[in-house]
Write a protein that holds these residues in place. Sequence first.
Motif, mmCIF file in Angstrom:
data_model
loop_
_atom_site.group_PDB
_atom_site.id
_atom_site.type_symbol
_atom_site.label_atom_id
_atom_site.label_comp_id
_atom_site.label_asym_id
_atom_site.label_seq_id
_atom_site.Cartn_x
_atom_site.Cartn_y
_atom_site.Cartn_z
ATOM 1 N N TYR A 45 0.845 -1.186 0.000
ATOM 2 C CA TYR A 45 0.000 0.000 0.000
ATOM 3 C C TYR A 45 0.881 1.237 0.000
ATOM 4 O O TYR A 45 2.036 1.205 0.410
ATOM 5 N N GLU A 46 0.320 2.333 -0.497
ATOM 6 C CA GLU A 46 0.976 3.640 -0.442
ATOM 7 C C GLU A 46 -0.116 4.697 -0.338
ATOM 8 O O GLU A 46 -1.162 4.585 -0.973
ATOM 9 N N ILE A 47 0.153 5.711 0.479
ATOM 10 C CA ILE A 47 -0.821 6.775 0.723
ATOM 11 C C ILE A 47 -0.276 8.076 0.150
ATOM 12 O O ILE A 47 0.856 8.471 0.453
ATOM 13 N N PHE A 48 -1.072 8.735 -0.686
ATOM 14 C CA PHE A 48 -0.678 9.986 -1.327
ATOM 15 C C PHE A 48 -1.572 11.128 -0.861
ATOM 16 O O PHE A 48 -2.797 10.953 -0.763
ATOM 17 N N PRO A 49 -1.007 12.305 -0.609
ATOM 18 C CA PRO A 49 -1.836 13.464 -0.248
ATOM 19 C C PRO A 49 -2.527 14.034 -1.485
ATOM 20 O O PRO A 49 -1.938 14.090 -2.565
ATOM 21 N N VAL A 50 -3.751 14.452 -1.323
ATOM 22 C CA VAL A 50 -4.528 15.016 -2.428
ATOM 23 C C VAL A 50 -4.729 16.504 -2.191
ATOM 24 O O VAL A 50 -5.132 16.916 -1.104
ATOM 25 N N LEU A 103 0.868 20.242 2.803
ATOM 26 C CA LEU A 103 0.089 19.024 2.585
ATOM 27 C C LEU A 103 0.857 17.801 3.097
ATOM 28 O O LEU A 103 0.288 16.939 3.774
ATOM 29 N N ASN A 104 2.146 17.748 2.812
ATOM 30 C CA ASN A 104 2.973 16.627 3.271
ATOM 31 C C ASN A 104 3.103 16.612 4.792
ATOM 32 O O ASN A 104 3.089 15.542 5.403
ATOM 33 N N ALA A 105 3.221 17.787 5.401
ATOM 34 C CA ALA A 105 3.323 17.875 6.866
ATOM 35 C C ALA A 105 2.019 17.402 7.512
ATOM 36 O O ALA A 105 2.038 16.673 8.514
ATOM 37 N N LYS A 106 0.879 17.800 6.945
ATOM 38 C CA LYS A 106 -0.419 17.380 7.475
ATOM 39 C C LYS A 106 -0.587 15.864 7.329
ATOM 40 O O LYS A 106 -1.047 15.185 8.254
ATOM 41 N N LEU A 107 -0.207 15.329 6.169
ATOM 42 C CA LEU A 107 -0.293 13.887 5.968
ATOM 43 C C LEU A 107 0.578 13.160 6.988
ATOM 44 O O LEU A 107 0.137 12.178 7.592
ATOM 45 N N GLN A 108 1.798 13.646 7.203
ATOM 46 C CA GLN A 108 2.694 12.993 8.151
ATOM 47 C C GLN A 108 2.117 13.021 9.573
ATOM 48 O O GLN A 108 2.200 12.045 10.299
ATOM 49 N N GLU A 109 1.508 14.144 9.950
ATOM 50 C CA GLU A 109 0.861 14.245 11.268
ATOM 51 C C GLU A 109 -0.236 13.197 11.416
ATOM 52 O O GLU A 109 -0.338 12.519 12.445
#
Length: 174
Positions: A45-50, A103-109
């Motif tokens: 699996y892989e999760i990408f920010p939209v 967006l990447n920071a929010k996804l990481q959180e």
Amino acid sequence: MKRFALIFLFTFLLSPKSYSQVCGGGILTFNIYTLNGEDVKEFDYEIFPVSRELLQKNYYDKLTIKKYKDCPEYSLFKDVQKSGSIIGKVFVDQIIDNNDPKLNAKLQELLDTSAIAQKGTITSTLFFSTRENQSFPIVLKISNGDREVYILGNYFGNCDREASLLWGKGYKIK
């Protein structure tokens, strides 16, 4: 006492409408089930920010009939908020944004809160910690060998719920 009752009454009548929360947060359980006797030991699996802007412009605006653009009950919008919606790779490339630091920071959180990595291997289940009022669309890529499925969903938002992918010769999200 009378004065207190009048103050309470005026405060109640003049206060703006407020809404209570249903749950505050919970867990989204994402299950993968195989069909047709297919024996699969693990999935990647892989999760990408939209990006919300790209999602609106390059997906919703292209697929939504004009009269439903402002209707949150439209099935396209509801599916994404509930269990997710399988989308084509052509749309994935137009809505993910790996270069936006916010967006990447929010996804990481959100990943840290859920104790999951952005990509990895699972046997059948992923658990996402959710917040009731959170709306953060992601693309979840599920693959096994040469087959890939992309799912657009709000898996970090809402309350306890379950989403399932039926993996077989065809795919279905429910």
